[in-house]
Design a protein around this motif. Structure first.
Motif, PDB file in Angstrom:
ATOM      1  N   LYS A   1       0.810  -1.223   0.000  1.00  0.00           N
ATOM      2  CA  LYS A   1       0.000   0.000   0.000  1.00  0.00           C
ATOM      3  C   LYS A   1       0.841   1.270   0.000  1.00  0.00           C
ATOM      4  CE  LYS A   1      -3.539   0.238   2.746  1.00  0.00           C
ATOM      5  NZ  LYS A   1      -4.482   0.153   3.883  1.00  0.00           N
ATOM      6  N   LYS A   2       2.162   1.128   0.059  1.00  0.00           N
ATOM      7  CA  LYS A   2       3.009   2.300   0.271  1.00  0.00           C
ATOM      8  C   LYS A   2       3.136   3.189  -0.956  1.00  0.00           C
ATOM      9  CE  LYS A   2       6.819   2.056   2.687  1.00  0.00           C
ATOM     10  NZ  LYS A   2       8.115   1.586   3.228  1.00  0.00           N
ATOM     11  N   ASN A   3       2.977   2.613  -2.135  1.00  0.00           N
ATOM     12  CA  ASN A   3       3.100   3.415  -3.353  1.00  0.00           C
ATOM     13  C   ASN A   3       2.204   2.821  -4.436  1.00  0.00           C
ATOM     14  OD1 ASN A   3       4.592   1.226  -4.584  1.00  0.00           O
ATOM     15  ND2 ASN A   3       6.371   1.911  -3.412  1.00  0.00           N
ATOM     16  N   GLN A   4       2.302   3.375  -5.621  1.00  0.00           N
ATOM     17  CA  GLN A   4       1.406   2.994  -6.714  1.00  0.00           C
ATOM     18  C   GLN A   4       1.831   1.710  -7.406  1.00  0.00           C
ATOM     19  OE1 GLN A   4      -1.340   4.738  -7.277  1.00  0.00           O
ATOM     20  NE2 GLN A   4      -2.057   3.695  -9.140  1.00  0.00           N
ATOM     21  N   TYR A   5       3.016   1.190  -7.089  1.00  0.00           N
ATOM     22  CA  TYR A   5       3.576   0.084  -7.861  1.00  0.00           C
ATOM     23  C   TYR A   5       2.659  -1.142  -7.876  1.00  0.00           C
ATOM     24  CZ  TYR A   5       6.614  -3.762  -9.261  1.00  0.00           C
ATOM     25  OH  TYR A   5       7.132  -4.869  -9.880  1.00  0.00           O
ATOM     26  N   SER A   6       2.195  -1.555  -6.702  1.00  0.00           N
ATOM     27  CA  SER A   6       1.360  -2.760  -6.648  1.00  0.00           C
ATOM     28  C   SER A   6       0.015  -2.535  -7.332  1.00  0.00           C
ATOM     29  CB  SER A   6       1.150  -3.193  -5.186  1.00  0.00           C
ATOM     30  OG  SER A   6       2.379  -3.598  -4.610  1.00  0.00           O
ATOM     31  N   VAL A   7      -0.541  -1.323  -7.172  1.00  0.00           N
ATOM     32  CA  VAL A   7      -1.795  -0.998  -7.859  1.00  0.00           C
ATOM     33  C   VAL A   7      -1.604  -1.112  -9.375  1.00  0.00           C
ATOM     34  CG1 VAL A   7      -3.524   0.793  -8.295  1.00  0.00           C
ATOM     35  CG2 VAL A   7      -2.582   0.508  -5.994  1.00  0.00           C
ATOM     36  N   ASP A   8      -0.488  -0.572  -9.860  1.00  0.00           N
ATOM     37  CA  ASP A   8      -0.202  -0.644 -11.299  1.00  0.00           C
ATOM     38  C   ASP A   8      -0.046  -2.086 -11.773  1.00  0.00           C
ATOM     39  OD1 ASP A   8      -0.359   2.084 -11.531  1.00  0.00           O
ATOM     40  OD2 ASP A   8       1.808   2.419 -11.438  1.00  0.00           O
ATOM     41  N   GLN A   9       0.574  -2.933 -10.944  1.00  0.00           N
ATOM     42  CA  GLN A   9       0.677  -4.355 -11.281  1.00  0.00           C
ATOM     43  C   GLN A   9      -0.705  -4.959 -11.516  1.00  0.00           C
ATOM     44  OE1 GLN A   9       3.309  -5.744  -7.842  1.00  0.00           O
ATOM     45  NE2 GLN A   9       3.818  -7.234  -9.420  1.00  0.00           N
ATOM     46  N   CYS A  10      -1.623  -4.660 -10.601  1.00  0.00           N
ATOM     47  CA  CYS A  10      -2.980  -5.205 -10.709  1.00  0.00           C
ATOM     48  C   CYS A  10      -3.696  -4.664 -11.942  1.00  0.00           C
ATOM     49  CB  CYS A  10      -3.781  -4.867  -9.448  1.00  0.00           C
ATOM     50  SG  CYS A  10      -3.179  -5.656  -7.950  1.00  0.00           S
ATOM     51  N   LEU A  11      -3.598  -3.356 -12.153  1.00  0.00           N
ATOM     52  CA  LEU A  11      -4.272  -2.753 -13.301  1.00  0.00           C
ATOM     53  C   LEU A  11      -3.729  -3.300 -14.615  1.00  0.00           C
ATOM     54  CD1 LEU A  11      -4.497   0.948 -12.077  1.00  0.00           C
ATOM     55  CD2 LEU A  11      -6.338  -0.744 -12.145  1.00  0.00           C
ATOM     56  N   LYS A  12      -2.409  -3.501 -14.676  1.00  0.00           N
ATOM     57  CA  LYS A  12      -1.787  -4.068 -15.877  1.00  0.00           C
ATOM     58  C   LYS A  12      -2.329  -5.473 -16.137  1.00  0.00           C
ATOM     59  CE  LYS A  12       2.875  -4.840 -17.823  1.00  0.00           C
ATOM     60  NZ  LYS A  12       2.967  -6.303 -17.940  1.00  0.00           N
ATOM     61  N   ALA A  13      -2.446  -6.277 -15.085  1.00  0.00           N
ATOM     62  CA  ALA A  13      -2.958  -7.640 -15.248  1.00  0.00           C
ATOM     63  C   ALA A  13      -4.430  -7.636 -15.637  1.00  0.00           C
ATOM     64  CB  ALA A  13      -2.747  -8.426 -13.953  1.00  0.00           C
ATOM     65  N   ILE A  14      -5.209  -6.717 -15.061  1.00  0.00           N
ATOM     66  CA  ILE A  14      -6.618  -6.600 -15.428  1.00  0.00           C
ATOM     67  C   ILE A  14      -6.743  -6.257 -16.906  1.00  0.00           C
ATOM     68  CG2 ILE A  14      -8.687  -5.168 -15.112  1.00  0.00           C
ATOM     69  CD1 ILE A  14      -7.907  -5.025 -12.108  1.00  0.00           C
TER      70      ILE A  14
ATOM     71  N   ALA B   1      -7.916  -8.926 -20.069  1.00  0.00           N
ATOM     72  CA  ALA B   1      -9.263  -8.527 -20.509  1.00  0.00           C
ATOM     73  C   ALA B   1     -10.316  -8.813 -19.442  1.00  0.00           C
ATOM     74  CB  ALA B   1      -9.619  -9.218 -21.825  1.00  0.00           C
ATOM     75  N   ILE B   2      -9.964  -8.463 -18.202  1.00  0.00           N
ATOM     76  CA  ILE B   2     -10.919  -8.609 -17.111  1.00  0.00           C
ATOM     77  C   ILE B   2     -11.945  -7.487 -17.222  1.00  0.00           C
ATOM     78  CG2 ILE B   2     -11.219  -8.588 -14.599  1.00  0.00           C
ATOM     79  CD1 ILE B   2      -9.796 -11.080 -15.694  1.00  0.00           C
ATOM     80  N   CYS B   3     -13.209  -7.868 -17.382  1.00  0.00           N
ATOM     81  CA  CYS B   3     -14.270  -6.879 -17.579  1.00  0.00           C
ATOM     82  C   CYS B   3     -15.164  -6.839 -16.342  1.00  0.00           C
ATOM     83  CB  CYS B   3     -15.088  -7.216 -18.826  1.00  0.00           C
ATOM     84  SG  CYS B   3     -16.086  -8.715 -18.641  1.00  0.00           S
ATOM     85  N   ARG B   4     -16.248  -6.113 -16.439  1.00  0.00           N
ATOM     86  CA  ARG B   4     -17.121  -5.942 -15.282  1.00  0.00           C
ATOM     87  C   ARG B   4     -17.954  -7.181 -14.987  1.00  0.00           C
ATOM     88  NH1 ARG B   4     -19.748  -0.013 -15.546  1.00  0.00           N
ATOM     89  NH2 ARG B   4     -20.113  -0.489 -13.351  1.00  0.00           N
ATOM     90  N   HIS B   5     -17.851  -8.196 -15.840  1.00  0.00           N
ATOM     91  CA  HIS B   5     -18.499  -9.479 -15.571  1.00  0.00           C
ATOM     92  C   HIS B   5     -17.457 -10.557 -15.248  1.00  0.00           C
ATOM     93  CE1 HIS B   5     -22.422  -7.935 -16.665  1.00  0.00           C
ATOM     94  NE2 HIS B   5     -21.888  -7.415 -17.760  1.00  0.00           N
ATOM     95  N   SER B   6     -16.231 -10.107 -14.983  1.00  0.00           N
ATOM     96  CA  SER B   6     -15.153 -11.000 -14.563  1.00  0.00           C
ATOM     97  C   SER B   6     -14.872 -10.754 -13.083  1.00  0.00           C
ATOM     98  CB  SER B   6     -13.886 -10.733 -15.383  1.00  0.00           C
ATOM     99  OG  SER B   6     -14.143 -10.747 -16.766  1.00  0.00           O
TER     100      SER B   6
END
Length: 388
Positions: free
Chosen positions: A94-107, A111-116
């Motif tokens: 939670k300390k920086n954006q790096y882990s969030v970016d990892q998740c967003l990149k994988a999403i 092709a993870i959509c709103r029904h995934s």
């Protein structure tokens, strides 16, 4: 055009529903629970799942990745496995954006959509971070939380909040969103360090002091068994704590915290500051225990609390908490007290600090006697022994 047009007003309500489920060995082929959760959403249709797993969980459960893949393959008519990524555990996530970016990149890449579904597996900090990423992707993809610590199973994962830290402040960036489901697998608790086993008990003590005297008495009578890692009392503690937490969200009338009163943040104004000031070497639950102790002493000094101070402090110590504030310099004490104003800022509006007048109830105060609060803090400060 001189004619004034009338204002247009509209009102609508949205109904939310989510469930907390309990099991063991979640990804054993003989356990249909995870498959059944997805079948409730879309029966007989392979639902895309992206798994985001705490690195510490993978380290302590080295077969987990293979089990997840085998499980998904066995139920491929219902589950479409897309990927499994590992993220740092604890507050590092939670300390920086790096882990969030990892998740967003994988999403994005899967092709993870709103029904995934994004499936978050880890401690409270990881679940917080993954939930934040899932909520801001496509304005919200579906989330299943699989918490793996006591603290996340009884508190952090059962609410509707997601967050990461920013600008030196805990949970500065965040969202409110309701997970599709939370699944507590008690088997994950067996590999916890003793600190993490104990730390999660703080949130149970907190909610018991606020809402349920009988629950506090249960913790008190089982303090030694809990400290000794007996699973039966821990399972009950997690279940009852989570139940009280979810009841508060549903019945409190303010699930997204638009008001200033937040009883579940008892002890948290100093806890958040203590975590930051110790560079998160304190676990969240450890900091909450200290924070509750400080506020209990303050309530006693100001006459809000008449009885039970020593009783509560003794239970926390017996469970295994150190209630020591890890510094004593005036500049550090002043910095810690600044956490009160930061807490007000985080809430917005009027300062509201919950205190315990008697076990099982709470009252809100809107101003703080700073000299008495400093006295309460200093009653727990580190006092080095004189060297001989």
């Amino acid at each position: 055009m001189n004619k004034k047009l009338p204002a247009i007003r509209q009102e609508f309500q949205v109904k939310y529903s989510y469930q907390l489920l309990f099991t063991q060995h979640l990804f054993a082929i003989k356990n249909p629970l995870f498959k059944d959760v997805l079948a409730e959403y879309r029966p007989n249709y392979p639902v895309k799942c992206l798994f985001v797993v705490d690195e510490g969980v993978l380290e302590h459960h080295p077969k987990l990745e293979g089990q997840i893949k085998s499980y998904c393959n066995n139920f491929k008519d219902q589950i479409q496995f897309t990927d499994l990524i590992a993220v740092p555990g604890g507050e590092q996530s939670k300390k920086n954006q790096y882990s969030v970016d990892q998740c967003l990149k994988a999403i994005n890449e899967n092709a993870i959509c709103r029904h995934s579904f994004v499936v978050a597996i880890g401690g409270g900090a990881v679940v917080d971070m993954v939930g934040y990423a899932a909520t801001i992707a496509h304005r919200g993809v579906k989330l299943i939380r699989i918490p793996t610590t006591v603290l996340s199973q009884n508190d952090a994962a059962v609410g509707v909040k997601n967050s990461v830290n920013a600008f030196g402040k805990k949970n500065f960036l965040g969202t409110f969103s309701v997970p599709y489901a939370i699944i507590n697998d008690l088997d994950f608790l067996k590999t916890l360090e003793q600190r993490d086993w104990v730390a999660g008990i703080a949130e149970a003590i907190k909610v018991a002091l606020i809402k349920d005297k009988q629950f506090f008495e249960y913790i008190e009578s089982n303090a030694e068994a809990l400290s000794n890692r007996e699973m039966e009392p821990m399972a009950y503690l997690i279940h009852r704590c989570a139940e009280l937490h979810m009841e508060h969200i549903a019945e409190g009338g303010d699930p997204f915290e638009s008001g200033s009163s937040r009883p579940l943040d008892f002890g948290h104004w100093s806890a958040h500051k203590l975590e930051y000031m110790t560079n998160y070497s304190l676990r969240h639950g450890e900091a909450v225990a200290i924070g509750m102790a400080i506020d209990m002493v303050y309530a006693s000094l100001t006459g809000v609390l008449k009885d039970d101070l020593d009783r509560v402090l003794n239970v926390m110590k017996k469970v295994g908490f150190s209630l020591e504030v890890p510094f004593e310099k005036d500049v550090d004490i002043k910095e810690l007290l600044n956490g009160i104003e930061e807490f007000r800022e985080h809430l917005g509006g009027e300062l509201t600090i919950p205190l315990i007048p008697k076990m099982g109830t709470k009252t809100d105060v809107h101003s703080i006697d700073y000299p008495k609060m400093e006295e309460a803090v200093r009653s727990f400060t580190y006092k080095p022994q004189n060297s001989i």
